[in-house]
Design an enzyme around this catalytic site. Structure first.
Site: not given
Ligand code: NAP
Length: 316
Positions: A132, A135-136
């Site tokens: 992701c 997200c990261d």
């Protein structure tokens, strides 16, 4: 017989549980083998509103679960392997519990990122390997990243990651990309993106002291093995919605995601609601999943109270 059963405990299922429990609908939540869902495989979550310093994914999910329990949601562990939506009450078969009955269902079984299945991938998930970018990506400022995949997801993630990374190397197992032309062009025009075509991923290689060193690939043109060095590896080879247990009883779109009547959480079967990633392949965020979980709970509450929710057959 239960009034409502919620299948799945990601942000959408737990939000539905909080709302339905507070509405005194006594929801029973079936918690599968990955309680908390995809967020439990990430570390810091920095974009869920309300946590200015960020929060760990597992902690966020644990908090949501406690919040649902506080209002009386009941949790049962097990794997839903079959449902029967053709009769009322609905029948739900859970491996550890046998057959349960429910007046209504909220389906929040999520989607799973497809994985490469190579050594080092699972072991380093959340520690240098991610599925992701949203997200990261932030954790890879000025670092070198590899994105694996040749579809639209890979192009989109690679472009997004160039906001942070010094270089993004797209590794794809064939010469031709699967992505749409516009997405390919966008990636090809991005000066921070380089290409590793005809490279088959073989192993995520780690450094002696820990942390990802790079991706070992097989060069299909020469047959040689190569180590492509990178600080982070993003696997972007697609997702699959977790709908196997439905055996085609709900209408799905061409990608297999459950269809809901736009602006609602209502599915093609009256009394069955869907929320979160199992019905959304576009946004796939914890916050949007939570939002649709709230919608499912409110639609379900109305349904259980016998209030009109409009023409069920409309649109689907
Ligand atoms: P996808 O189109 O199925 O592409 C998956 C890619 O991963 C393919 O290039 C495939 O290679 C590769 N792959 C699959 N398994 C692999 C493995 N084991 N090892 C190495 N490579 C592997 O999936 P997606 O990119 O997630 O897209 C899914 C759908 O969402 C598509 O309809 C797409 O158009 C849509 N989408 C649209 C957007 C957008 O328009 N903004 C963004 C994201 C997704 P092969 O090509 O060799 O099979």
């Amino acid at each position: 017989m239960h009034k409502v059963m919620i299948l799945g405990t990601g942000p959408s299922g737990l939000t539905a549980a909080i709302y339905l429990a507070r509405a005194n609908m006594k929801p029973v939540v079936i918690e599968g083998p990955e309680p908390g869902g995809q967020l439990t495989t990430t570390t810091d979550v920095e974009n869920f509103p309300g946590f200015p310093e960020g929060i760990l994914g597992p902690e966020l999910m644990d908090n949501m679960r406690k919040q649902a329990e506080r209002f009386g949601a009941q949790f049962k562990q097990g794997w839903v392997d079959k449902v029967d939506l053709s009769q009322r009450p609905f029948r739900v078969h859970v491996d550890s519990l046998g057959e349960l009955e429910a007046e209504s269902l909220v389906i929040s079984t999520g989607a799973s990122a497809k994985l490469l299945g190579i050594p080092g991938e699972k072991e380093n998930m959340g520690q240098g390997v991610s599925t992701c970018a949203t997200c990261d990506g932030f954790f890879y400022r000025d670092k070198k990243i590899i994105v694996v995949g040749g579809g639209d997801s890979a192009m989109e993630e690679a472009n997004f990651l160039t906001k942070f990374a010094s270089n993004v190397h797209i590794v794809h197992r064939r010469e031709e990309l699967r992505a749409s032309k516009i997405m390919q062009d966008r990636a090809k025009e991005n000066p921070k993106i380089s290409w590793g075509l005809n490279r088959v991923p073989m192993e995520v290689v780690t450094k002696d002291g820990g942390g990802v060193k790079g991706l070992k690939v097989k060069n299909k043109e020469t047959g040689a093995e190569e180590l492509l060095e990178a600080d982070g590896i993003f696997v972007a080879i697609g997702h699959h919605p977790n709908t196997g247990f439905l055996e085609g009883q709900l209408k799905t779109n061409e990608l297999g995601y459950i269809e809901v009547i736009p602006g609602t959480a209502r599915t093609s079967v009256e009394g069955v609601f869907a929320c979160g990633d199992v019905q959304d392949h576009v946004y796939r965020q914890a916050i949007t999943a939570a939002g649709t979980g709230c919608m499912a709970a409110m639609d379900c509450e109305k349904y259980l109270e016998g209030a009109s929710v409009g023409d069920w057959s409309q649109s689907l």
